[in-house]
Design a protein around this motif. Sequence first.
Motif, PDB file in Angstrom:
ATOM      1  N   CYS A 190     -28.296 -13.489  -0.963  1.00 38.71           N
ATOM      2  CA  CYS A 190     -27.944 -12.641  -2.107  1.00 38.71           C
ATOM      3  C   CYS A 190     -28.088 -13.435  -3.409  1.00 38.71           C
ATOM      4  O   CYS A 190     -27.728 -14.611  -3.465  1.00 38.71           O
TER       5      CYS A 190
ATOM      6  N   THR B 253     -34.465 -11.973  -3.575  1.00 37.42           N
ATOM      7  CA  THR B 253     -33.620 -11.322  -2.567  1.00 37.42           C
ATOM      8  C   THR B 253     -33.533  -9.829  -2.854  1.00 37.42           C
ATOM      9  O   THR B 253     -33.379  -9.438  -4.014  1.00 37.42           O
TER      10      THR B 253
ATOM     11  N   TRP C  34     -25.781 -11.809   4.367  1.00 40.63           N
ATOM     12  CA  TRP C  34     -27.131 -11.646   3.820  1.00 40.63           C
ATOM     13  C   TRP C  34     -27.375 -12.624   2.659  1.00 40.63           C
ATOM     14  O   TRP C  34     -26.482 -12.842   1.851  1.00 40.63           O
TER      15      TRP C  34
ATOM     16  N   ILE D   6     -25.395 -17.183   0.233  1.00 39.30           N
ATOM     17  CA  ILE D   6     -25.144 -16.226   1.309  1.00 39.30           C
ATOM     18  C   ILE D   6     -23.973 -15.362   0.860  1.00 39.30           C
ATOM     19  O   ILE D   6     -22.945 -15.884   0.422  1.00 39.30           O
ATOM     20  N   GLN D   7     -24.144 -14.060   0.965  1.00 38.75           N
ATOM     21  CA  GLN D   7     -23.041 -13.171   0.607  1.00 38.75           C
ATOM     22  C   GLN D   7     -21.864 -13.475   1.539  1.00 38.75           C
ATOM     23  O   GLN D   7     -21.996 -13.439   2.762  1.00 38.75           O
TER      24      GLN D   7
ATOM     25  N   PHE E 196     -21.599  -6.503   3.437  1.00 40.51           N
ATOM     26  CA  PHE E 196     -22.905  -7.150   3.288  1.00 40.51           C
ATOM     27  C   PHE E 196     -22.826  -8.651   3.599  1.00 40.51           C
ATOM     28  O   PHE E 196     -23.796  -9.368   3.375  1.00 40.51           O
TER      29      PHE E 196
ATOM     30  N   LEU F 169     -31.003  -8.155  -2.139  1.00 38.62           N
ATOM     31  CA  LEU F 169     -29.591  -7.944  -2.458  1.00 38.62           C
ATOM     32  C   LEU F 169     -29.189  -8.747  -3.699  1.00 38.62           C
ATOM     33  O   LEU F 169     -29.467  -9.948  -3.784  1.00 38.62           O
TER      34      LEU F 169
END
Length: 223
Positions: free
Chosen positions: A25, A67, A23, A14-15, A20, A69
């Motif tokens: 990632c 992902t 999200w 998880i970022q 961001f 991202l």
Amino acid sequence: MTGSLLVSELFLSIQGESTFAGWPCSFIRLAGCNSSCRWCDTRYAADEAGRTMTISEITASVETMKTPLVEITGGEPLQQNNVYTLLKTLCDKGHTVLLETGGFLPVRNVDPRVHIIIDIKTPSSGEHEKNCIENIERTIANSDRPRENVEFKLVIASRRDYEWAREFLNRWNLTSCCTVLMGTVFGSLAPSDLAAWILKDHLHVRLQLQLHKYIWPPDRRGV
Ligand code: SF4
């Protein structure tokens, strides 16, 4: 696609930071860093040799994580010349690409589609004299990329750091035109203290916590 890079680790998480945050990632952590921030929390990436991977191998591994991202971080990713090709390749593949850099090296040659998070090092790091002022000047001037694609990040360990950061931001009037993130050195300063200072001063910065250190043990690698 030719060229290779020294990679510390590739992982899905998880970022935890930036606008961001939250999200899913894919992370590409590159090896090596010539700086010595006192509170560095990824010293292993700076000190360990890393493994050599081609750009094709890296992008193939990223695709398995599925992902939109992707973040390239370090270490200091801009120390490796082939990072520019990797960033462009990931953009061409349709990813939203983030680059996290320590802020000592110029970002002018990074693909303008990349969202760059640039550290502004504070005195407690011991490295604040090395901040690359060109990055600030060129971002304010909109020289290389839309300002929306740049976020500045200050990590605060003490009241002294905070006052230094506030003065620095005022000198450049940075919060009037750019996204500025401010967070704490985990375990050194209570987020509630930093929040109180920001609110008292009406500082137009975005408080960020390192989400991954709250989701998982704070010293865990690969998250
Ligand atoms: S620039 Fe980043 S990786 Fe390098 S020592 Fe500082 S915090 Fe650690």
